[in-house]
Design a protein around this motif. Structure first.
Motif, PDB file in Angstrom:
ATOM      1  N   ASP A 130       0.838  -1.181   0.000  1.00  0.00           N
ATOM      2  CA  ASP A 130       0.000   0.000   0.000  1.00  0.00           C
ATOM      3  C   ASP A 130       0.880   1.241   0.000  1.00  0.00           C
ATOM      4  OD1 ASP A 130      -2.281  -1.536   0.060  1.00  0.00           O
ATOM      5  OD2 ASP A 130      -2.466  -1.459   2.220  1.00  0.00           O
ATOM      6  N   SER A 131       0.303   2.315  -0.423  1.00  0.00           N
ATOM      7  CA  SER A 131       1.030   3.562  -0.520  1.00  0.00           C
ATOM      8  C   SER A 131       0.176   4.706   0.024  1.00  0.00           C
ATOM      9  CB  SER A 131       1.385   3.814  -1.986  1.00  0.00           C
ATOM     10  OG  SER A 131       2.260   4.886  -2.105  1.00  0.00           O
ATOM     11  N   ALA A 132       0.823   5.645   0.698  1.00  0.00           N
ATOM     12  CA  ALA A 132       0.132   6.811   1.256  1.00  0.00           C
ATOM     13  C   ALA A 132       0.714   8.075   0.628  1.00  0.00           C
ATOM     14  CB  ALA A 132       0.302   6.859   2.770  1.00  0.00           C
ATOM     15  N   PRO A 133      -0.118   9.073   0.336  1.00  0.00           N
ATOM     16  CA  PRO A 133       0.397  10.305  -0.279  1.00  0.00           C
ATOM     17  C   PRO A 133       1.222  11.130   0.708  1.00  0.00           C
ATOM     18  CG  PRO A 133      -1.933  10.534   0.232  1.00  0.00           C
ATOM     19  CD  PRO A 133      -1.560   9.107   0.539  1.00  0.00           C
ATOM     20  N   LEU A 134       2.240  11.799   0.179  1.00  0.00           N
ATOM     21  CA  LEU A 134       3.044  12.706   0.978  1.00  0.00           C
ATOM     22  C   LEU A 134       2.430  14.097   0.943  1.00  0.00           C
ATOM     23  CD1 LEU A 134       6.597  11.610  -0.181  1.00  0.00           C
ATOM     24  CD2 LEU A 134       5.556  11.177   2.035  1.00  0.00           C
TER      25      LEU A 134
ATOM     26  N   GLY B  63       4.493  13.093  -4.012  1.00  0.00           N
ATOM     27  CA  GLY B  63       4.542  11.672  -4.314  1.00  0.00           C
ATOM     28  C   GLY B  63       3.883  10.854  -3.229  1.00  0.00           C
ATOM     29  N   SER B  64       4.379   9.623  -3.065  1.00  0.00           N
ATOM     30  CA  SER B  64       3.805   8.744  -2.058  1.00  0.00           C
ATOM     31  C   SER B  64       4.904   7.887  -1.434  1.00  0.00           C
ATOM     32  CB  SER B  64       2.731   7.859  -2.677  1.00  0.00           C
ATOM     33  OG  SER B  64       3.305   7.036  -3.670  1.00  0.00           O
TER      34      SER B  64
ATOM     35  N   THR C 183       5.474   4.170   1.346  1.00  0.00           N
ATOM     36  CA  THR C 183       4.861   3.000   1.952  1.00  0.00           C
ATOM     37  C   THR C 183       4.325   3.324   3.340  1.00  0.00           C
ATOM     38  OG1 THR C 183       6.451   1.666   0.737  1.00  0.00           O
ATOM     39  CG2 THR C 183       5.258   0.573   2.503  1.00  0.00           C
TER      40      THR C 183
ATOM     41  N   VAL D 289       3.917   6.774   6.058  1.00  0.00           N
ATOM     42  CA  VAL D 289       4.064   8.206   6.326  1.00  0.00           C
ATOM     43  C   VAL D 289       3.652   8.439   7.764  1.00  0.00           C
ATOM     44  CG1 VAL D 289       3.341  10.527   5.681  1.00  0.00           C
ATOM     45  CG2 VAL D 289       3.533   8.764   3.928  1.00  0.00           C
TER      46      VAL D 289
ATOM     47  N   SER E 221       8.895   9.640   6.273  1.00  0.00           N
ATOM     48  CA  SER E 221       8.389   8.533   5.469  1.00  0.00           C
ATOM     49  C   SER E 221       9.422   7.432   5.259  1.00  0.00           C
ATOM     50  CB  SER E 221       7.934   9.052   4.103  1.00  0.00           C
ATOM     51  OG  SER E 221       9.035   9.582   3.391  1.00  0.00           O
TER      52      SER E 221
ATOM     53  N   GLU F  99       9.940   4.260   2.304  1.00  0.00           N
ATOM     54  CA  GLU F  99       9.502   3.653   1.050  1.00  0.00           C
ATOM     55  C   GLU F  99      10.223   2.314   0.886  1.00  0.00           C
ATOM     56  OE1 GLU F  99       7.548   3.110  -2.509  1.00  0.00           O
ATOM     57  OE2 GLU F  99       7.211   4.731  -1.105  1.00  0.00           O
TER      58      GLU F  99
END
Length: 64
Positions: A1-5, A10-11, A13, A15, A26, A28
């Motif tokens: 999954d990825s979360a926005p910065l 960007g994003s 893994t 944050v 963050s 990644e």
């Protein structure tokens, strides 16, 4: 999954926001570095994944 910065940079893994200074940090997971750990690798050191860390330092890892 990825979360926005924050700020559309960007994003990542994971944050996390610092409770003291409110800075956003963050981690990644670099997907191209993920490697399996098999029975023949037992009792040997092997890199199984690499992280890009910005403001955080992992001190424990539990691959589950």
């Amino acid at each position: 999954d990825s979360a926005p910065l924050k700020g559309g940079r960007g994003s990542a893994t994971m944050v996390q926001k610092c409770k003291l200074c409110s800075r956003e940090n963050s981690i990644e997971i670099l997907s191209q570095t993920i490697k399996p750990y098999n029975a023949e690798d037992s009792e040997k050191f092997k890199t199984i994944v690499e992280f890009e860390c910005r403001g955080l330092e992992p001190v424990d890892f539990q691959p589950q």
